[in-house]
Write an enzyme that holds these catalytic residues in place. Structure first.
Site, short mmCIF file in Angstrom:
data_model
loop_
_atom_site.label_atom_id
_atom_site.label_comp_id
_atom_site.label_asym_id
_atom_site.label_seq_id
_atom_site.Cartn_x
_atom_site.Cartn_y
_atom_site.Cartn_z
N GLY A 246 0.83 -1.20 0.00
CA GLY A 246 0.00 0.00 0.00
C GLY A 246 0.86 1.24 0.00
N VAL B 149 2.43 2.77 2.34
CA VAL B 149 3.68 2.68 3.11
C VAL B 149 4.66 1.68 2.49
CG1 VAL B 149 4.70 2.13 5.35
CG2 VAL B 149 2.53 3.39 5.24
N THR C 202 1.25 -4.29 6.54
CA THR C 202 -0.10 -4.74 6.18
C THR C 202 -1.09 -3.97 7.06
OG1 THR C 202 -0.17 -6.58 7.74
CG2 THR C 202 0.83 -7.02 5.59
N VAL D 74 3.82 5.41 15.69
CA VAL D 74 3.30 6.57 16.43
C VAL D 74 3.83 7.84 15.79
CG1 VAL D 74 3.23 7.74 18.66
CG2 VAL D 74 3.21 5.24 18.57
N GLY E 293 4.11 8.57 12.63
CA GLY E 293 4.77 8.42 11.35
C GLY E 293 6.21 8.91 11.39
N LYS F 134 -2.28 4.48 19.11
CA LYS F 134 -0.96 5.10 19.27
C LYS F 134 -0.69 5.40 20.74
CE LYS F 134 -1.30 6.92 14.60
NZ LYS F 134 -1.97 7.96 13.80
N GLY G 171 1.37 9.63 6.08
CA GLY G 171 1.60 9.70 4.65
C GLY G 171 2.55 8.58 4.28
N1 LIG Z 1 -0.48 5.53 5.74
C1 LIG Z 1 0.11 6.06 6.78
O1 LIG Z 1 0.36 7.26 6.82
C2 LIG Z 1 0.51 5.21 7.96
C3 LIG Z 1 1.22 5.80 9.04
C4 LIG Z 1 1.62 5.00 10.11
C5 LIG Z 1 1.32 3.65 10.10
N2 LIG Z 1 0.59 3.12 9.07
C6 LIG Z 1 0.30 1.68 9.10
O2 LIG Z 1 1.05 1.05 8.10
C7 LIG Z 1 0.32 -0.04 7.57
C8 LIG Z 1 0.20 0.11 6.07
O3 LIG Z 1 -0.47 1.31 5.79
P1 LIG Z 1 -0.89 1.71 4.31
O4 LIG Z 1 -1.42 3.07 4.36
O5 LIG Z 1 0.23 1.40 3.40
O6 LIG Z 1 -2.10 0.67 4.08
P2 LIG Z 1 -2.80 0.24 2.72
O7 LIG Z 1 -2.55 1.28 1.70
O8 LIG Z 1 -4.17 -0.17 3.07
O9 LIG Z 1 -1.98 -1.08 2.28
C9 LIG Z 1 -2.07 -2.31 2.93
C10 LIG Z 1 -1.31 -3.33 2.10
O10 LIG Z 1 -1.24 -4.56 2.85
C11 LIG Z 1 -1.46 -5.64 1.93
N3 LIG Z 1 -1.86 -6.84 2.62
C12 LIG Z 1 -3.04 -7.14 3.21
N4 LIG Z 1 -3.01 -8.36 3.75
C13 LIG Z 1 -1.76 -8.89 3.47
C14 LIG Z 1 -1.13 -10.12 3.73
N5 LIG Z 1 -1.73 -11.09 4.40
N6 LIG Z 1 0.15 -10.29 3.27
C15 LIG Z 1 0.79 -9.33 2.60
N7 LIG Z 1 0.22 -8.13 2.32
C16 LIG Z 1 -1.05 -7.93 2.75
C17 LIG Z 1 -2.51 -5.09 0.99
O11 LIG Z 1 -2.50 -5.90 -0.17
P3 LIG Z 1 -3.39 -5.57 -1.48
O12 LIG Z 1 -2.66 -4.46 -2.19
O13 LIG Z 1 -3.31 -6.88 -2.24
O14 LIG Z 1 -4.74 -5.22 -1.01
C18 LIG Z 1 -1.98 -3.67 0.77
O15 LIG Z 1 -1.01 -3.66 -0.24
C19 LIG Z 1 -1.03 -0.06 8.28
O16 LIG Z 1 -0.98 -0.99 9.33
C20 LIG Z 1 -1.14 1.35 8.81
O17 LIG Z 1 -1.92 1.41 9.98
C21 LIG Z 1 0.21 3.87 8.00
#
Ligand SMILES: NC(=O)c1ccc[n+]([C@@H]2O[C@H](COP(=O)([O-])OP(=O)(O)OC[C@H]3O[C@@H](n4cnc5c(N)ncnc54)[C@H](OP(=O)(O)O)[C@@H]3O)[C@@H](O)[C@H]2O)c1
Lengths: 177, 316
Positions: B9, B11, B77, B133, B135, B205, B299
């Site tokens: 995704g 990240v 994930t 926490v 980012g 967080k 982000g």
């Molecule tokens: N975005 C932020 O700013 C941010 C900040 C801090 C922490 N986080 C944390 O970082 C994590 C990722 O965030 P994101 O924004 O990148 O989320 P996202 O865009 O929803 O991406 C999630 C990814 O995980 C993949 N996935 C789901 N189940 C899986 C499995 N069993 N094995 C391997 N891959 C799997 C999904 O695959 P598909 O592509 O096939 O659906 C997708 O590519 C989350 O836990 C989020 O809480 C995010």
């Protein structure tokens, strides 16, 4: 007699007065009425609070009981008590309540807050947006006894719960009120 | 370091894109359905455009990544509540193979902190989770540097979406639904912003911070947090706050062994009333008093940079 004398303490009252003739005099009446002894008045003329009030500091002597009555008397007379006493009411906190304020009897809510004994309501600002007669919000300023902020907030949570009102608390972590 | 990145995704993809710049090689990369493994390092550009165009990262089975040569597993994930799966099992497998783990996923350290620490104790590997926490903001690393036992309180804003909504409501005098719809149009809020506005994300967080501060004495999970969201706030409540030089923000308070999240009155231009999507926290600690950290937290690239900073620390 001597017991009563020993009970007398000096207190500082910080008031915010509306900028109108006679206001200062009016604010002194509850003090005299409830047996307080006036020591000094510091009238910060020319100094106006952001909301257009004139801050006044009054030093008095009274027994704790009489002092309570004085603070209550001032609030009843519609005078803003910002700070009362060095010990008592030295903490100021603001909260916002929202919900069916009028329906749930705002004055009863205020009475319940006053009844918690360690806080007094010093200012209230009501907002009832047009078109929604039933949901309104109010900002309350409370003066709380020093060290009692947590107790006051917990009492506020109970009152809000009971009346199904939404309470927005001030951030108090780290000793900030 | 050789990285195995799980999650493609915002990240995970940004980690793959930025890894080379930081001197690392990605040897395995998987999303929910596919994987790509290459001991010499995957072709980041090719793989990322494949993901964009075909929705998969490669032809391999996601399971195959665990057999790849890697030093650090990057877990990106989705954050899930309760059993924290699939993230938790990923952590478990990497630690069982004595590899290090860097988490972006909050689930394992918010919901199963003691389990993660127990697995880590049995392993040669180490778990780091600075990105979970704030980012990119160095919140956990600051707590680590100051010493968790010296920190008495951590409080502030840790969700950019909720903060954006509240700052817009305050600035424009608009109501919650209106501003939220606008935030979704702008892409600031997700299609389902529930966890952002109901306080869950902020609470996770806070729970992670509480786990770090307690140093293993007490384990915290989401159930231990007192959580209230911002959905019921109205424009007139923000107006009332503004008349008094204050505003309302979604604040997490971690102090005295408790985690509380809810809308709080704070000084309008104060340390914990950042603008827009920013985060802002205050750390109260012995000797340094009140330390403030403010900036763009979340982000994809921001969070990826925090992940790579953790990887760097593991290399040291
Ligand atoms: N975005 C932020 O700013 C941010 C900040 C801090 C922490 N986080 C944390 O970082 C994590 C990722 O965030 P994101 O924004 O990148 O989320 P996202 O865009 O929803 O991406 C999630 C990814 O995980 C993949 N996935 C789901 N189940 C899986 C499995 N069993 N094995 C391997 N891959 C799997 C999904 O695959 P598909 O592509 O096939 O659906 C997708 O590519 C989350 O836990 C989020 O809480 C995010």
């Amino acid at each position: 007699m001597s017991e009563v004398r020993n009970d007398v303490q000096a207190y500082t009252l910080r008031l915010e007065l509306v900028d109108e003739p006679g206001e200062l005099l009016r604010s002194l009446q509850p003090i005299a009425e409830h047996g307080g002894n006036l020591l000094s008045i510091f009238h910060e003329r020319g100094n106006v609070t952001p909301r257009g009030y004139i801050p006044v500091e009054v030093d008095i002597e009274a027994t704790p009981d009489r002092f309570d009555n004085i603070v209550e008397g001032l609030s009843e007379a519609g005078i803003n008590v910002i700070q009362a006493g060095t010990e008592r009411y030295s903490e100021r906190l603001t909260i916002i309540l929202s919900g069916h304020l009028i329906e749930t009897d705002l004055s009863d809510t205020l009475t319940q807050i006053e009844a918690t004994r360690n806080a007094t309501v010093t200012d209230i600002s009501l907002s009832a947006p047009a078109g929604s007669i039933d949901v309104s919000s109010a900002r309350l300023q409370l003066a709380a006894e020093s060290g009692s902020t947590e107790d006051v907030l917990s009492a506020m949570r109970d009152i809000a719960d009971e009346k199904d009102l939404q309470l927005v608390e001030p951030l108090t972590v780290g000793g900030r009120a | 370091m050789r990285l195995c990145v799980l999650g493609a995704g915002a990240v995970g993809s940004a980690v793959v894109e930025l890894a080379a710049e930081h001197g690392h090689v990605v040897t395995a990369f998987a999303d929910s359905e596919s994987a790509v493994v290459d001991a010499d390092g995957i072709d980041a550009d090719a793989v990322l455009s494949k993901k964009r165009e075909e929705g998969v990262v490669g032809d391999a089975d996601p399971e195959s990544v665990f057999d790849a040569d890697y030093d650090v597993l990057v877990e990106a994930t989705p954050t899930t509540l309760g059993d924290a799966e699939p993230g938790f099992s990923h952590v478990e497998r990497a630690l069982a193979d004595d590899r290090d783990v860097v988490l972006a996923n909050k689930g394992p350290v918010a919901e199963r902190y003691a389990d993660v620490r127990a697995l880590e104790a049995e392993s040669e590997g180490t778990v780091r989770f600075g990105a979970t926490v704030g980012g990119a903001l160095p919140i956990l690393s600051t707590i680590e540097d100051v010493g968790p036992s010296r920190v008495s309180a951590v409080y502030g804003v840790l969700n950019g979406t909720a903060n954006f909504v509240l700052s817009r409501m305050a600035a424009e005098g608009l109501d919650y639904e209106h501003v939220l719809a606008e935030a979704q149009d702008l892409g600031v809020a997700e299609a389902d912003p529930t966890f952002d506005v109901d306080g869950t994300d902020t609470a996770l967080k806070g729970v992670i911070v509480a786990n770090v501060l307690s140093e293993g004495e007490t384990e915290y999970t989401l159930d231990d947090a007192e959580v209230e969201g911002i959905q019921e706030l109205s424009g007139s409540m923000l107006d009332l706050a503004a008349e008094d030089g204050q505003t309302i923000r979604l604040i997490v308070e971690v102090a005295d062994g408790a985690v509380r999240v809810g809308p709080r009155l704070v000084p309008e231009n104060g340390a914990v009333a950042p603008s827009g999507t920013e985060n802002a926290v205050q750390i109260e600690a012995d000797y340094c008093g009140r330390l403030g950290i403010t900036g763009q937290g979340a982000g994809g690239p921001e969070t990826a940079s925090a992940v790579l900073t953790d990887v760097e620390r593991l290399a040291d």
